[in-house]
Design an enzyme around this catalytic site. Structure first.
Site, PDB file in Angstrom:
ATOM      1  N   GLY A 105       0.809  -1.213   0.000  1.00  0.00           N
ATOM      2  CA  GLY A 105       0.000   0.000   0.000  1.00  0.00           C
ATOM      3  C   GLY A 105       0.839   1.257   0.000  1.00  0.00           C
ATOM      4  O   GLY A 105       0.318   2.335  -0.242  1.00  0.00           O
ATOM      5  N   LYS A 106       2.123   1.122   0.317  1.00  0.00           N
ATOM      6  CA  LYS A 106       3.026   2.291   0.386  1.00  0.00           C
ATOM      7  C   LYS A 106       2.375   3.428   1.173  1.00  0.00           C
ATOM      8  O   LYS A 106       2.477   4.596   0.835  1.00  0.00           O
ATOM      9  CB  LYS A 106       3.459   2.722  -1.010  1.00  0.00           C
TER      10      LYS A 106
END
Lengths: 311, 311
Positions: A105-106
């Site tokens: 998901g960073k």
């Protein structure tokens, strides 16, 4: 603690790779899509249902070959909340099948907001005293641009629930150097500085096998940097994207590993997901084609890395 | 183009502020929560229903005062897919009420993956020739650590659908300097370098009023840097967090504005959302208390900035 469960799964399966679950509609066989559309319509729900069914069959075929899967949030988020439901159901199914789940998901934010992301993806959400699981991954990719304020909430959740994270350090893309390769006054690059922060943050999440719960994303497309960082970050486990489609080969990714064959897990998404199209096999055999590609990738990398053992 | 619609709304309402919709359960009056729990249970769906109802009433009370709202994704994501549905319905309701919506997701990735995020939050998602809206915001916060590969997909979607973005440059938190304040060999800081990238990226999204569609996040808690960046980034519109609860005052945020009273939009979340608790007014009046706080904030900032006009 932390990434130890991933390390144990890698050793058990003798496979330091992770299958990226980045399901685009174009990768999914028509028979799966048509069934989903017939049931839900050609809309976000129909697309999400197709994604989920595709993932389930892939997970069934891959779960005794790979130690981990890595769903990329963006490919679920683009289908709105039905897509996010498919993400949650994919994660849940993968865990039932014994896989370690790295949610890509960073995510990044600070304080209470980052706590919310950590609860969403690694911990539990409290609703009036009930502890509920929102997405339930085992590790989350995060972006460290905001410094410790953005990482502490994650390590706190990781510490409590035996989870881990991977911080972006040197990404696999062409323009990653625009910022990451710039040199600071002392002569160190930005990515090396971010790597050192990972070592510091990792002190809060020590692991049993020498690697902390704070890993780093380092691209296979920059083998020199991968080699350099493997030396300078002895307690930081690497998630290595860029093998295969992006151009990194097994000899390149081998730099990410230590003498025990540990220290890195290599991701492949497209080559596994699209194996049936490349092989031009029957669409019904897509999951077996994915399995064949995952085995090929494992063998390719293990040939360079050697047997994998706990220290 | 791009952030022009935000600028026009700011001038029309003579209000350079944005209300952050970061709804924690603790902020929501009991009567709203009890109704939601009675209907859906004390679970993720019940919590999400409470969030949505709370937001709708806030939007009703705020929509003729503020030009924009900024939902923070993390506070929806923590309630899983029902939370993401509440995010989508909040955005949709805010747009119905004429508000500009800044989705605060700090998303980042590269290539096709970043395209997927851009489609999710700003553009449309294609399903078998149908173009569908996943979340539908007007602007998205993004993280530029990955360089142009992570920003190009966003500006392409912005250009097509008249949307904008805000790139993290100098964040409001205490540890933002750990990385962002480090000086590069040439003497420039990392945040200044990221700012210059915003100016370059912005050339692809020129606006009618001198500001491009590529804005920057610059915290109110660092007034000196805000002043410095206002001078060095003449085409970059600022989203300014950190006013109020985090310690930034109106005199601090005033540095973000140009001679026309443009150049920045200041966010407040907690002070607006919790105004009813601070005022100790009746829970039923929470939305009017939020409105009073939004008016107070507007007046406080406009006193320092002056009348706002298009150039």
């Amino acid at each position: 603690m932390s990434l130890d469960r991933l390390i144990e799964a890698i050793v058990e399966k003798q496979n330091p790779t992770v299958a990226g679950l980045d399901p685009k509609l174009g990768y999914i066989p028509s028979f799966i899509k048509e069934e989903a559309y017939a049931r839900y319509g050609k809309n976000l729900e129909g697309a999400a249902a197709a994604l989920l069914e595709y993932n389930r069959r892939l997970i069934d075929a891959l779960c005794d070959v790979v130690p981990a899967v890595k769903p990329q949030c963006a490919y679920y988020e683009m289908y709105g909340w039905p897509g996010m439901r498919a993400l949650q159901e994919t994660i849940s199914y993968a865990k039932e099948k014994g896989l370690f789940v790295i949610t890509d998901g960073k995510r990044n934010d600070i304080g209470a907001t980052m706590e919310a992301y950590a609860a969403a993806h690694l911990g539990l959400t409290e609703v009036e005293g009930e502890s509920l699981c929102a997405f339930g991954g085992d590790a989350l990719t995060v972006n460290g641009y905001l410094g410790t304020d953005g990482i502490r909430p994650v390590w706190e959740v990781c510490s409590r629930w035996d989870k881990g994270m991977f911080v972006l350090v040197k990404t696999s893309n062409e323009s990653s150097g625009e910022l990451q390769n710039q040199e600071l006054e002392g002569g160190e690059t930005i990515y090396a500085t971010m790597g050192q922060l990972c070592e510091q943050w990792g002190e809060h999440l020590p692991g049993r096998y020498g690697y902390s719960g704070v890993g780093a994303v380092v691209g296979a497309t920059y083998p020199q940097q991968l080699q350099e960082l493997r030396k300078s970050l002895p307690h930081t486990f690497f998630l290595v994207p860029g093998y295969g489609a992006q151009g990194g080969g097994a000899a390149d990714v081998a730099w990410g590993f230590d003498a025990n064959g540990l220290g890195a897990v290599v991701n492949s998404s497209r080559a596994i997901l699209c194996a049936w199209q490349k092989e031009q096999c029957r669409a019904e055999d897509f999951a077996q084609a994915a399995r064949r590609e995952a085995e090929r990738m494992r063998d390719d990398i293990v040939r360079h890395v050697g047997a994998i053992r706990l220290p």
